[in-house]
Design a protein around this motif. Structure first.
Motif, mmCIF file in Angstrom:
data_model
loop_
_atom_site.group_PDB
_atom_site.id
_atom_site.type_symbol
_atom_site.label_atom_id
_atom_site.label_comp_id
_atom_site.label_asym_id
_atom_site.label_seq_id
_atom_site.Cartn_x
_atom_site.Cartn_y
_atom_site.Cartn_z
ATOM 1 N N LYS A 3 0.842 -1.194 0.000
ATOM 2 C CA LYS A 3 0.000 0.000 0.000
ATOM 3 C C LYS A 3 0.877 1.244 0.000
ATOM 4 O O LYS A 3 2.010 1.231 0.468
ATOM 5 N N ALA A 4 0.328 2.333 -0.487
ATOM 6 C CA ALA A 4 1.043 3.614 -0.447
ATOM 7 C C ALA A 4 1.189 4.057 1.004
ATOM 8 O O ALA A 4 0.345 3.764 1.847
ATOM 9 N N LEU A 5 2.274 4.754 1.293
ATOM 10 C CA LEU A 5 2.472 5.301 2.629
ATOM 11 C C LEU A 5 1.545 6.495 2.821
ATOM 12 O O LEU A 5 1.383 7.307 1.924
ATOM 13 N N THR A 6 0.958 6.586 3.993
ATOM 14 C CA THR A 6 0.062 7.685 4.316
ATOM 15 C C THR A 6 0.762 8.643 5.269
ATOM 16 O O THR A 6 1.233 8.228 6.323
ATOM 17 N N VAL A 7 0.830 9.907 4.886
ATOM 18 C CA VAL A 7 1.426 10.922 5.753
ATOM 19 C C VAL A 7 0.301 11.652 6.483
ATOM 20 O O VAL A 7 -0.651 12.117 5.862
ATOM 21 N N SER A 17 3.403 12.191 10.908
ATOM 22 C CA SER A 17 3.726 10.773 10.978
ATOM 23 C C SER A 17 3.455 10.108 9.637
ATOM 24 O O SER A 17 2.701 10.629 8.819
ATOM 25 N N ILE A 18 4.100 8.980 9.447
ATOM 26 C CA ILE A 18 3.881 8.155 8.259
ATOM 27 C C ILE A 18 3.332 6.820 8.745
ATOM 28 O O ILE A 18 3.930 6.183 9.631
ATOM 29 N N ALA A 19 2.190 6.411 8.193
ATOM 30 C CA ALA A 19 1.544 5.159 8.599
ATOM 31 C C ALA A 19 2.057 4.008 7.735
ATOM 32 O O ALA A 19 2.303 4.169 6.538
ATOM 33 N N LEU A 20 2.215 2.846 8.384
ATOM 34 C CA LEU A 20 2.611 1.653 7.653
ATOM 35 C C LEU A 20 1.861 0.445 8.183
ATOM 36 O O LEU A 20 1.401 0.435 9.317
ATOM 37 N N ASP A 21 1.740 -0.539 7.339
ATOM 38 C CA ASP A 21 1.054 -1.781 7.677
ATOM 39 C C ASP A 21 1.942 -2.905 7.179
ATOM 40 O O ASP A 21 2.150 -3.060 5.978
ATOM 41 N N GLY A 30 6.795 8.899 13.540
ATOM 42 C CA GLY A 30 6.596 10.325 13.382
ATOM 43 C C GLY A 30 7.558 11.170 14.172
ATOM 44 O O GLY A 30 8.425 10.673 14.891
ATOM 45 N N VAL A 31 7.357 12.484 14.023
ATOM 46 C CA VAL A 31 8.177 13.483 14.702
ATOM 47 C C VAL A 31 7.258 14.552 15.282
ATOM 48 O O VAL A 31 6.287 14.961 14.640
ATOM 49 N N MET A 32 7.586 14.981 16.516
ATOM 50 C CA MET A 32 6.852 16.066 17.164
ATOM 51 C C MET A 32 7.793 17.240 17.375
ATOM 52 O O MET A 32 8.909 17.067 17.886
ATOM 53 N N GLN A 33 7.332 18.426 17.004
ATOM 54 C CA GLN A 33 8.075 19.649 17.285
ATOM 55 C C GLN A 33 7.873 20.021 18.756
ATOM 56 O O GLN A 33 6.960 19.513 19.422
ATOM 57 N N ILE A 34 8.668 20.930 19.259
ATOM 58 C CA ILE A 34 8.529 21.418 20.626
ATOM 59 C C ILE A 34 7.122 22.006 20.806
ATOM 60 O O ILE A 34 6.640 22.745 19.946
ATOM 61 N N GLY A 35 6.456 21.634 21.904
ATOM 62 C CA GLY A 35 5.118 22.135 22.169
ATOM 63 C C GLY A 35 4.369 21.235 23.129
ATOM 64 O O GLY A 35 4.939 20.298 23.696
ATOM 65 N N CYS A 93 4.647 4.394 16.969
ATOM 66 C CA CYS A 93 3.396 4.047 17.642
ATOM 67 C C CYS A 93 2.796 2.830 16.953
ATOM 68 O O CYS A 93 2.549 2.831 15.758
ATOM 69 N N ARG A 94 2.586 1.746 17.744
ATOM 70 C CA ARG A 94 1.978 0.522 17.218
ATOM 71 C C ARG A 94 0.548 0.440 17.755
ATOM 72 O O ARG A 94 0.299 0.713 18.932
ATOM 73 N N TYR A 95 -0.371 0.061 16.874
ATOM 74 C CA TYR A 95 -1.798 0.013 17.217
ATOM 75 C C TYR A 95 -2.279 -1.425 17.345
ATOM 76 O O TYR A 95 -1.861 -2.302 16.598
ATOM 77 N N GLU A 96 -3.193 -1.652 18.281
ATOM 78 C CA GLU A 96 -3.818 -2.969 18.455
ATOM 79 C C GLU A 96 -5.312 -2.841 18.445
ATOM 80 O O GLU A 96 -5.852 -1.913 19.006
#
Length: 96
Positions: A3-7, A17-21, A30-35, A93-96
């Motif tokens: 599948k295509a990567l989802t940003v 973040s970039i989602a993968l399966d 993903g990456v988080m800026q200061i905040g 981040c892994r999802y269940e």
């Protein structure tokens, strides 16, 4: 064929973040800026710091906890949690 990567982009592009399966399941890197951010979950999430650190207020907790490289925290489905980012931080981040 893969599948295509989802940003994904949140908080006016401060979190991306970039989602993968794959064989390990669905996850995002993903990456988080200061905040400071408030996230909600729809599935159980296993969040691991890859680089940097995240200070997190988990659901039902009154204290903030800091997680650093290779540390993981878990948030159950249908919860919200606060995050403070003092330096640009990468996560998985892994999802269940």
């Amino acid at each position: 064929m893969s599948k295509a990567l989802t940003v994904n982009s949140y908080f006016e592009d401060q979190v991306k973040s970039i989602a993968l399966d794959n064989a390990e399941g669905v996850s995002t890197v993903g990456v988080m800026q200061i905040g400071e951010y408030e996230f909600g979950t729809s599935q159980k999430e296993y969040m691991t710091v890859v680089s940097g650190s995240l200070t997190v207020k988990l659901p039902g907790e009154s204290d903030w906890q800091t997680f650093t490289k290779n540390q993981t925290f878990i948030v159950e489905a249908n919860q919200s949690f606060g995050v403070k980012v003092a330096e640009v931080t990468a996560y998985h981040c892994r999802y269940e």
